[in-house]
Design an enzyme around this catalytic site. Structure first.
Site, PDB file in Angstrom:
ATOM      1  N   ASP A 252       0.825  -1.211   0.000  1.00 47.21           N
ATOM      2  CA  ASP A 252       0.000   0.000   0.000  1.00 47.21           C
ATOM      3  C   ASP A 252       0.858   1.260   0.000  1.00 47.21           C
ATOM      4  OD1 ASP A 252      -2.316   1.489   2.434  1.00 47.21           O
ATOM      5  OD2 ASP A 252      -1.878   1.940   0.334  1.00 47.21           O
TER       6      ASP A 252
ATOM      7  N   ASP B   7      -1.778   5.698  -5.063  1.00 42.13           N
ATOM      8  CA  ASP B   7      -2.120   4.839  -3.920  1.00 42.13           C
ATOM      9  C   ASP B   7      -2.478   3.420  -4.357  1.00 42.13           C
ATOM     10  OD1 ASP B   7      -4.619   5.053  -1.226  1.00 42.13           O
ATOM     11  OD2 ASP B   7      -2.994   3.637  -1.658  1.00 42.13           O
TER      12      ASP B   7
HETATM   13  C1  LIG Z   1     -11.154  -4.341   1.690  1.00 43.19           C
HETATM   14  N1  LIG Z   1     -11.087  -3.542   2.900  1.00 43.19           N
HETATM   15  C2  LIG Z   1     -10.017  -3.990   3.807  1.00 43.19           C
HETATM   16  C3  LIG Z   1      -8.750  -3.435   3.254  1.00 43.19           C
HETATM   17  C4  LIG Z   1      -7.896  -4.028   2.392  1.00 43.19           C
HETATM   18  C5  LIG Z   1      -6.855  -3.109   2.189  1.00 43.19           C
HETATM   19  C6  LIG Z   1      -7.150  -2.031   2.936  1.00 43.19           C
HETATM   20  O1  LIG Z   1      -6.372  -0.952   3.110  1.00 43.19           O
HETATM   21  C7  LIG Z   1      -6.692   0.192   2.424  1.00 43.19           C
HETATM   22  C8  LIG Z   1      -7.991   0.523   2.096  1.00 43.19           C
HETATM   23  C9  LIG Z   1      -8.201   1.745   1.432  1.00 43.19           C
HETATM   24  C10 LIG Z   1      -7.107   2.553   1.170  1.00 43.19           C
HETATM   25  N2  LIG Z   1      -5.854   2.185   1.486  1.00 43.19           N
HETATM   26  C11 LIG Z   1      -5.634   1.017   2.121  1.00 43.19           C
HETATM   27  O2  LIG Z   1      -8.337  -2.183   3.565  1.00 43.19           O
END
Ligand SMILES: CNCc1ccc(Oc2cccnc2)o1
Length: 393
Positions: A101, A285
């Site tokens: 991420d 992102d």
């Molecule tokens: C699917 N929701 C759980 C989940 C997986 C990854 C993340 O993390 C995120 C979500 C939105 C933005 N950035 C990171 O949340």
């Protein structure tokens, strides 16, 4: 603390010299010189030189060491509907699939500290089975994401390897609580944050990301993202694979003051229309699935799709799946970053309507260029020069 360290080092150096070296008797004020010859077998290596110095003076600085000076290459596998991309990461000899991420800066995992009711079918990390895990006593973390999900827990360090690139003494955050979105997302066993370390949530001492620790020792202080629609892509660390994109890379300066890979978009075009609009701020992102833009741009885009409507039940803009969906072009400096319409018809709602890849950024002041955008561009996250590079694929 560093000051006291230096004092100790100076004293140690003096004592070592006094004890170890023989006392040479010679007349006062005489001079002599020793001809040095260079060691033909010596290969300059800054990391090794620093490690030797630390070892010599007993400095146990949290020096992370990177085993490979080339870098690493890891496969990024999309979940269904390209919702997220998961990559294998080895921590203390245990391999888990994590969501990389570039919008956050915590490396956290499902672990034996996660309540068993929340572990469900996840792969969990067991620090007790790692010979290199060290607890950071009293350290905690807590994070929430743009989609409302979140997690929190405790902290340690361990040896982390991504695609052949190893970082020792990497902060690894153990989840003691995770939100329901993570519990049910069974393929996702945690996140590896690739934004800037000033976004890391660990207290009382903020921790460095995997990439911040690895970057300075890599051949190139970069990582690249090559995400694909419905097929595996890759993240590369330490080098730019020119076979993965067409033409030249187009670089744009990054403002990392908020901890994001944040930059300026200079305008946009819908379909083959003229490029217009005001410039706006955006972040790259990889952890966000969609392409989230200012409401005015979103309305302008969907005005070109006759059946488009903003559906409360679907949670965003939908349109008839039979529609021909226009491209979106984001003008980034001299570079026209095209997102093809095929990627902007994101998923089927099951009722003949489809969910758009472009949705509102919720008015938070910057656009979020998530996976829908990143699938269409080869992207270089250049930590050394604090810039982003884009090229078509
Ligand atoms: C699917 N929701 C759980 C989940 C997986 C990854 C993340 O993390 C995120 C979500 C939105 C933005 N950035 C990171 O949340």
């Amino acid at each position: 603390m560093v000051y006291i360290g230096r004092l100790a080092v100076a004293v140690a150096a003096f004592l070592t010299a006094a004890e170890a070296s023989p006392i040479i008797q010679r007349p006062k004020n005489s001079t002599f010189s020793i001809q040095q010859i260079s060691n033909p077998n010596y290969k300059r290596n800054g990391t090794r030189a620093l490690q030797k110095a630390y070892a010599k003076y007993g400095i146990t600085k949290g020096l992370v060491s990177v085993q490979s000076s080339v870098g690493g290459d890891v496969t990024a596998t999309p979940e269904s509907d390209d919702n997220e991309y998961l990559c294998p990461v080895t921590i203390g000899g245990q391999t888990l699939n994590l969501d990389f991420d570039s919008g956050s800066s915590d490396l956290w995992v499902f672990s034996t500290s996660t309540p068993s009711s929340e572990q469900q079918s996840h792969t969990i990390y067991n620090p007790a089975k790692s010979s290199t895990f060290k607890e950071l006593n009293g350290f905690t973390w807590q994070i929430s994401y743009g989609d409302g999900s979140g997690a929190s827990g405790t902290v340690g360090t361990d040896t982390v390897t991504v695609g052949g690139l190893t970082v020792k003494n990497q902060a690894v955050e153990l989840a003691t609580a995770v939100s329901s979105e993570f519990v049910t997302d069974s393929a996702n066993n945690g996140l590896l944050g690739l934004a800037w370390s000033n976004l890391n949530t660990v207290e009382p001492t903020q921790q460095q990301t995997f990439f911040a620790n690895a970057g300075p020792q890599l051949q190139q202080n970069v990582f690249t993202a090559d995400l694909r629609h419905d097929q595996p892509g890759s993240y590369d660390f330490g080098f730019i694979d020119t076979s993965k994109f067409q033409g030249n890379l187009n670089y744009v300066p990054v403002d990392n003051s908020q901890g994001f890979w944040q930059f300026t978009v200079d305008g946009y075009a819908v379909g083959d229309g003229a490029t217009g609009g005001n410039s706006f701020s955006a972040i790259a992102d990889t952890g966000t699935t969609l392409l989230l833009l200012d409401d005015n741009i979103v309305s302008d885009y969907y005005s070109q799709i006759s059946s488009a409507q903003n559906s409360n039940s679907a949670g965003g803009f939908v349109f008839d799946c039979t529609e021909d969906v226009p491209d979106l072009t984001l003008q980034i400096g001299d570079y026209a970053a095209v997102v093809p319409g095929s990627l902007l018809n994101f998923s089927q709602n099951g009722d003949g309507t489809c969910f758009g890849g472009i949705q509102s950024d919720g008015g938070q002041g910057f656009a979020i260029l998530g996976d829908v955008f990143l699938k269409a561009q080869f992207t270089v996250f250049d930590q050394g020069n604090v810039q982003l590079g884009f090229a078509p694929k």
